[in-house]
Structures are given as structure tokens and as C-alpha cells.
Write an enzyme that holds these catalytic residues in place. Structure first.
Site, PDB file in Angstrom:
ATOM      1  N   GLY A   1       0.821  -1.202   0.000  1.00 26.35           N
ATOM      2  CA  GLY A   1       0.000   0.000   0.000  1.00 26.35           C
ATOM      3  C   GLY A   1       0.855   1.251   0.000  1.00 26.35           C
ATOM      4  O   GLY A   1       2.047   1.219   0.327  1.00 26.35           O
ATOM      5  N   CYS A   2       0.238   2.378  -0.354  1.00 25.79           N
ATOM      6  CA  CYS A   2       1.002   3.632  -0.478  1.00 25.79           C
ATOM      7  C   CYS A   2       1.469   4.157   0.876  1.00 25.79           C
ATOM      8  O   CYS A   2       2.658   4.430   1.071  1.00 25.79           O
ATOM      9  CB  CYS A   2       0.177   4.677  -1.225  1.00 25.79           C
ATOM     10  SG  CYS A   2      -1.483   4.958  -0.570  1.00 25.79           S
ATOM     11  N   PHE A   3       0.555   4.306   1.839  1.00 28.20           N
ATOM     12  CA  PHE A   3       0.973   4.708   3.185  1.00 28.20           C
ATOM     13  C   PHE A   3       1.981   3.710   3.746  1.00 28.20           C
ATOM     14  O   PHE A   3       2.982   4.088   4.363  1.00 28.20           O
ATOM     15  CB  PHE A   3      -0.233   4.770   4.124  1.00 28.20           C
ATOM     16  CG  PHE A   3      -0.905   6.115   4.222  1.00 28.20           C
ATOM     17  CD1 PHE A   3      -0.169   7.277   4.383  1.00 28.20           C
ATOM     18  CD2 PHE A   3      -2.292   6.215   4.186  1.00 28.20           C
ATOM     19  CE1 PHE A   3      -0.786   8.511   4.499  1.00 28.20           C
ATOM     20  CE2 PHE A   3      -2.923   7.447   4.294  1.00 28.20           C
ATOM     21  CZ  PHE A   3      -2.169   8.597   4.452  1.00 28.20           C
ATOM     22  N   ALA A   4       1.700   2.423   3.538  1.00 27.17           N
ATOM     23  CA  ALA A   4       2.573   1.384   4.083  1.00 27.17           C
ATOM     24  C   ALA A   4       3.985   1.494   3.532  1.00 27.17           C
ATOM     25  O   ALA A   4       4.963   1.302   4.261  1.00 27.17           O
ATOM     26  CB  ALA A   4       1.997   0.005   3.777  1.00 27.17           C
TER      27      ALA A   4
END
Length: 321
Positions: A131-134
Site C-alpha cells: 500500500g502507499c501509506f505502508a
């Protein structure tokens, strides 16, 4: 040439993927599937591609004609797709949803964060793109986890509106988002589980709180993650630790100066700034949510899976103004 198929071609991640692959010297897009847009030109949906390609969306999916498919559908749909289709043995799959990021010990999909799983990625057939935040937050923490230096983690991170996907909603349309900032999914964001799983892989026994406050930004693309925790080592030792950890990873750079989102937009880069304040170590991480946080990282993983230089097709430059 790597023959590429894209499933779910109408969304932001697919559009970004096409933009990157059109300039990739070792990849060729064979087909782009979209049931709702079959027969339409790509540039009818992805208007930034006008003048770049005359490719059309298709209804059918010829799995024998391609070497790899990218799944760019909504969360939950990739798992259904994999159950409903009997894919050829030689076909590789890169999934950009969150369907296969967890339960990695019992999952045939390899978690595709190159900075921690490069050897596994090179040998895998199925890959779950992070994921992007991750991605942004984990890159701020990996050296500390590998050094068994994690303590209770605190994160505030702000993302652009493209992180919410292409379908409009009450919190993505211009008149609400412009000039506005808001918190959402505090302490309960879906990326928390995949980040925690990675931390425990690198630092077995890690059981401290992972506090994450996501923020909606009033800009289109990019993520800035502000990460801090108690840490016993000095600022110089921390910077040395980060520099050594990422010395063989071309897309992560440690900056002695504060970093900002404009330095990474339209690129596959992550910039990190590491600073000590008393007992607290503060790490600021910036990425583009659509490139390093999604489609760029997917292409980076494709490069590794096919034995290419992981930077191929990804030497992209930011546009600061």
C-alpha cells in the site's frame, strides 16, 4: 520484450502504470482490460495519454499472449479474479490491491517491498504490491526494525486525493478537498496490519503500539509521513544505520536537509530525513503515492521478477514547480 496485460485499466493506478510502461525499453503493453470502457481509446479516460498512444480498452483477456498481468481492480476483486481464472503456469501476476498483503506465511503471493524482500521478489510468480501509506512509513522504519531498535511507534502522515481512487466521493471532490485538511481512520487504517507484519518479520517479538493518524491533504498526489519513537542511538549513528541499510537500494535516499513532497512527485523515489530530538528519533519520509506507492513500485517489482535492472523505465524526474 516483456508482454504486459492490465486488468482493470480505468483507475488512477492503471493510468499511471500505462504512463510508465509506454516509456519502458523492455516492456510492451499487449492489452488493457476494462469492461465498462471496452472499445474506447485509453486517452478517453486517461486524458494525459492523448497524443501518446492509440491503444484501446478491451473486453477479453488473452493470458497466453502476455508474460505478466497487473491487477488494478478495487480491493476484494483480485481474490475473486484469482479464484475465477485458470492462469497459465508461466504467467506472473502483480496485484495492486490489498487482497494478498497479509498472512504471508500461508500466502503464495510475495510481499513486494523491494527494500526488504528483493531476493524473494526475484524468484516469485505472484506478487502483492504494498500500500502507499505502508510503503512510505515502512521505509522510515525498516533500518530500525532490522537493528531491533523499535519502540512504540507514532505516525502522522498526509496523502494526496489520488490515494482515494478515481471514483468521486464526498471527501474527494474539489470544493470539499480544496483548502481543507482532515483526519480519517485514526488508529485503524487498513495499512496498519501489513506494516506491523513486516516489523515483526524483521524484529521478532515486536509487540509495541503502532499509532497511525492518516490525514487527507488538499493536493493531488504525494505522501509525507512524520514518524517518531524513542531510540537510544545518536543522530549520527541513526543516519549511518539508514545509509548502510539503503546503500544497495537505488530509490531510497537519505537527505541531510528537510524533505518535501514536490521533490518526489512523478518519481519512484523515497526521500528520508533523520533527526534526533532528545530521546526521540524523528524520520520524515516522502513518496509519490501513485508511483513508489503503487504503479512505479509495481514496475520496479516487474523488473526484479524478470531479471532486469530494477531502475529500468523508472529513471523519472520530479517537477518541483
Amino acid at each position: 520484450m516483456i508482454k504486459v496485460g492490465i486488468v482493470g485499466g480505468a483507475g488512477y493506478t492503471a493510468g499511471e502504470l500505462v504512463r510508465i510502461l509506454l516509456g519502458h525499453p523492455s516492456a510492451e503493453i499487449v492489452w488493457i482490460h476494462s469492461s465498462s470502457n471496452a472499445g474506447n481509446k485509453l486517452f478517453d479516460v486517461h486524458t494525459d495519454l492523448f497524443g501518446e498512444t492509440n491503444l484501446e480498452f478491451c473486453e477479453g483477456m488473452d493470458f497466453e499472449a502476455v508474460d505478466v498481468i497487473f491487477l488494478c481492480m478495487g480491493h476484494g476483486r483480485s481474490a475473486t479474479f484469482m479464484k475465477e481464472h485458470n492462469l497459465p503456469d508461466q504467467l506472473k501476476v502483480i496485484d495492486l490491491s490489498n487482497d494478498f498483503r497479509l498472512d504471508r506465511q500461508n500466502n503464495e503471493f510475495v510481499y513486494g517491498l523491494p527494500e526488504v524482500n528483493r531476493p524473494k521478489i526475484k524468484d516469485c510468480r505472484y506478487l502483492a504490491n504494498p500500500g502507499c501509506f505502508a510503503t512510505s512509513i515502512q521505509l522510515a522504519l525498516l533500518p530500525l526494525a532490522a537493528g531491533h531498535l523499535l519502540d512504540e511507534i507514532h505516525v502522522h502522515a498526509i496523502t494526496g486525493s489520488t490515494g482515494a481512487g478515481q471514483a468521486p466521493s464526498g471527501t474527494t471532490h474539489f470544493s470539499w478537498r480544496n483548502g481543507n485538511v482532515s483526519v480519517y481512520k485514526a488508529f485503524g487504517h487498513q495499512h496498519l496490519n501489513e506494516m506491523t507484519e513486516t516489523m515483526k518479520e524483521l524484529m521478532p517479538g515486536f509487540n509495541e503500539a503502532f499509532n497511525f493518524i492518516p490525514v487527507r491533504g488538499n493536493f493531488s498526489r504525494g505522501i509525507l509521513a512524520s514518524v517518531y519513537l524513542n531510540c537510544p542511538i545518536s543522530e549520527t549513528e541513526a543516519n549511518d544505520l539508514f545509509g548502510k541499510f539503503y546503500s544497495t537500494h537505488p530509490f531510497v535516499t537519505i537527505s541531510a536537509k528537510p524533505v518535501d513532497v514536490k521533490q518526489v512527485v512523478n518519481t519512484n523515489k523515497c526521500l528520508l530525513h533523520v533527526k534526533k530530538y532528545g530521546s526521540k528519533l524523528h524520520v520524515v519520509s516522502v513518496i509519490d503515492n501513485l508511483t513508489k506507492g503503487a504503479s512505479g513500485q509495481a514496475v520496479q517489482n516487474m523488473n526484479l521478477m524478470f531479471g532486469l535492472d530494477e531502475q529500468e523505465g523508472l529513471r523519472l524526474k520530479p517537477v518541483a514547480f
